[in-house]
Design a protein around this motif. Sequence first.
Motif, PDB file in Angstrom:
ATOM      1  N   SER A 262       0.811  -1.219   0.000  1.00  0.00           N
ATOM      2  CA  SER A 262       0.000   0.000   0.000  1.00  0.00           C
ATOM      3  C   SER A 262       0.843   1.268   0.000  1.00  0.00           C
ATOM      4  O   SER A 262       0.293   2.369  -0.120  1.00  0.00           O
TER       5      SER A 262
ATOM      6  N   HIS B  83       0.299  -1.314  -6.936  1.00  0.00           N
ATOM      7  CA  HIS B  83      -0.653  -1.288  -5.817  1.00  0.00           C
ATOM      8  C   HIS B  83      -2.092  -1.304  -6.323  1.00  0.00           C
ATOM      9  O   HIS B  83      -2.560  -0.308  -6.879  1.00  0.00           O
TER      10      HIS B  83
ATOM     11  N   ARG C  83     -16.978   1.304   8.083  1.00  0.00           N
ATOM     12  CA  ARG C  83     -16.719  -0.102   7.725  1.00  0.00           C
ATOM     13  C   ARG C  83     -15.248  -0.453   7.908  1.00  0.00           C
ATOM     14  O   ARG C  83     -14.895  -1.466   8.506  1.00  0.00           O
ATOM     15  N   ILE C  84     -14.355   0.412   7.409  1.00  0.00           N
ATOM     16  CA  ILE C  84     -12.935   0.042   7.446  1.00  0.00           C
ATOM     17  C   ILE C  84     -12.314   0.186   8.839  1.00  0.00           C
ATOM     18  O   ILE C  84     -11.138  -0.151   9.013  1.00  0.00           O
TER      19      ILE C  84
ATOM     20  N   TRP D 144      -1.966  -1.756   9.422  1.00  0.00           N
ATOM     21  CA  TRP D 144      -2.093  -0.308   9.272  1.00  0.00           C
ATOM     22  C   TRP D 144      -0.990   0.463   9.961  1.00  0.00           C
ATOM     23  O   TRP D 144      -0.613   1.549   9.527  1.00  0.00           O
TER      24      TRP D 144
ATOM     25  N   ARG E 116     -11.260  -1.943 -10.208  1.00  0.00           N
ATOM     26  CA  ARG E 116     -10.452  -1.099  -9.315  1.00  0.00           C
ATOM     27  C   ARG E 116      -9.212  -0.557 -10.041  1.00  0.00           C
ATOM     28  O   ARG E 116      -8.685  -1.211 -10.944  1.00  0.00           O
TER      29      ARG E 116
ATOM     30  N   ALA F  49      -7.624  -2.090  -3.958  1.00  0.00           N
ATOM     31  CA  ALA F  49      -8.694  -3.050  -3.717  1.00  0.00           C
ATOM     32  C   ALA F  49      -8.319  -3.835  -2.487  1.00  0.00           C
ATOM     33  O   ALA F  49      -7.166  -4.216  -2.319  1.00  0.00           O
ATOM     34  N   GLY F  50      -9.256  -4.040  -1.643  1.00  0.00           N
ATOM     35  CA  GLY F  50      -8.940  -4.803  -0.443  1.00  0.00           C
ATOM     36  C   GLY F  50     -10.172  -5.024   0.386  1.00  0.00           C
ATOM     37  O   GLY F  50     -11.297  -4.763  -0.050  1.00  0.00           O
ATOM     38  N   ARG F  51      -9.927  -5.536   1.560  1.00  0.00           N
ATOM     39  CA  ARG F  51     -11.019  -5.770   2.496  1.00  0.00           C
ATOM     40  C   ARG F  51     -10.494  -5.444   3.878  1.00  0.00           C
ATOM     41  O   ARG F  51      -9.288  -5.356   4.091  1.00  0.00           O
TER      42      ARG F  51
ATOM     43  N   SER G 169      -6.953   7.008   0.997  1.00  0.00           N
ATOM     44  CA  SER G 169      -6.961   5.698   1.651  1.00  0.00           C
ATOM     45  C   SER G 169      -6.468   5.771   3.102  1.00  0.00           C
ATOM     46  O   SER G 169      -7.135   5.282   4.013  1.00  0.00           O
TER      47      SER G 169
HETATM   48  O1  LIG Z   1     -11.364  -2.248   2.496  1.00  0.00           O
HETATM   49  C1  LIG Z   1     -11.459  -1.745   1.390  1.00  0.00           C
HETATM   50  O2  LIG Z   1     -12.510  -1.625   0.831  1.00  0.00           O
HETATM   51  C2  LIG Z   1     -10.291  -1.229   0.644  1.00  0.00           C
HETATM   52  O3  LIG Z   1     -10.380  -1.116  -0.539  1.00  0.00           O
HETATM   53  C3  LIG Z   1      -9.102  -0.898   1.367  1.00  0.00           C
HETATM   54  C4  LIG Z   1      -8.007  -0.059   0.746  1.00  0.00           C
HETATM   55  C5  LIG Z   1      -8.482   1.360   0.348  1.00  0.00           C
HETATM   56  O4  LIG Z   1      -8.306   2.270   1.134  1.00  0.00           O
HETATM   57  O5  LIG Z   1      -8.970   1.552  -0.757  1.00  0.00           O
HETATM   58  C6  LIG Z   1      -7.043  -0.005   1.833  1.00  0.00           C
HETATM   59  C7  LIG Z   1      -5.731  -0.097   1.675  1.00  0.00           C
HETATM   60  C8  LIG Z   1      -5.168  -0.716   0.502  1.00  0.00           C
HETATM   61  O6  LIG Z   1      -3.886  -0.285   0.249  1.00  0.00           O
HETATM   62  C9  LIG Z   1      -6.061  -0.689  -0.633  1.00  0.00           C
HETATM   63  C10 LIG Z   1      -7.399  -0.654  -0.464  1.00  0.00           C
END
Ligand SMILES: O=C(O)C(=O)C[C@]1(C(=O)O)C=C[C@@H](O)C=C1
Length: 377
Positions: A107, A130, A230-231, A239, A151, A133-135, A196
């Motif tokens: 990231s 990079h 959500r995040i 992080w 994405r 996209a993630g969760r 982000s």
């Molecule tokens: O959880 C999510 O939906 C994310 O996409 C997380 C997310 C973002 O901030 O966009 C978080 C860090 C990453 O480096 C890339 C994607």
Amino acid sequence: MTSPDTSAVAGGDSLTPRVTGTVRVVGAGLLGASVGHALRALGVDVVLEDASPSQLRLAIDYGAGRAATPADEPTLIVVAVPPDVVADVVERELRTFPRAVVTDVASVKLEPLQELQARGVDLTHYIGSHPLAGRERGGAISARADLFIGRPWVVCRDGKTPASDLALVEALALDLGATPIEMTPEDHDRSVALVSHVPQLVASLLAGRFTDAPDGSLRLAGQGVRDTTRIAASAPELWVQILAANAAPVVDILDALSQDLAAVAEALRTPEAPGARREIADTIRRGNEGVERLPGKHGQNRRFASLVVMVDDTAGQLGRLFGDLGALAVNVEDFRLEHSPGAPFGLAEIAVAPSVLRDATAGLEKRGWKIASTTND
Ligand SMILES: O=C(O)C(=O)C[C@]1(C(=O)O)C=C[C@@H](O)C=C1
Ligand SMILES: NC(=O)c1ccc[n+]([C@@H]2O[C@H](COP(=O)([O-])OP(=O)(O)OC[C@H]3O[C@@H](n4cnc5c(N)ncnc54)[C@H](O)[C@@H]3O)[C@@H](O)[C@H]2O)c1
């Protein structure tokens, strides 16, 4: 055991991958295993490696790829490990597989690159990248083949990058349904600080306020707070590395944000004072303008209109709703279902082209659906 749904990427038998040869993925967690699933769905040979034997086993069991063998000769290596070990792993992979192109998906882009440069590693065949996209949950068990669809995927080549290496990394992004975007590591890190890294901190700080809130207050939580937090469920271990590696650009934005916070708090201390209401209105209006500038689905600068339909919590309702949308010839651009536990109905948010919003709303109402709201309200 079920494997993640891969049909969204494979999209049938006719797709042939742009990526050729064996792809080696180092770090078989959320990102690495997701890359593996998506490539496997296209028939690509994927080799997995992970420092954790149980994570590796899990990713293989779920079908993200196979175990490495000494005979492997990868054409492309995707390093998907935590940011603080990216430089170590990239260096090792470049030395072990001098004929392969090596990319990473961390990231942050500048710090690992500077570390590799400081060590004097030959970076000709390294291209940092990079996927945005993630969760919020890591690990192979959270991996999904469709994670990258639509994405942006930042690619940081430099003047010495061979064109064929760049083409291979961009082919990876395209095969996974993402859009490659070339950027310098500096521009990337400044950009993600804003879109982000600070959003993660703001979500965490806001949700942190809930820890000692009375249960009664939290029971009133609606969709607004869920959308904005959500995040906040993200992993602190990851992080802390991301934020520390991009501290200066993040601090610049936090400083500006704290000035904004101070100004609106000051206005609210005396809401009847001259100028106070304007300050509050301007805060909300600036937010309207900012959110309008966010690109929509697939990175287009066009936002869809949406309508929210109330759906009874009974079997077959969603099928009926989609059937009616099909009969009305409404193309669903995006879909989200909100359902609070215990509520007798859910809210289906349907994104459509702005030009069809009115007809879609009228058509659904005619067929007995209750529309909770539309973006025209
Ligand atoms: O959880 C999510 O939906 C994310 O996409 C997380 C997310 C973002 O901030 O966009 C978080 C860090 C990453 O480096 C890339 C994607
Ligand atoms: N989580 C996200 O939303 C997201 C999105 C985009 C990019 N990224 C980046 O992707 C990378 C991986 O993140 P993730 O969410 O997949 O994490 P994860 O924890 O799910 O997976 C990381 C994997 O790397 C393995 N690993 C750690 N050190 C290793 C080493 N030295 N050698 C081999 N394997 C090692 C771990 O065992 C783990 O399985 C990070 O650099 C992160 O910044 C994450």
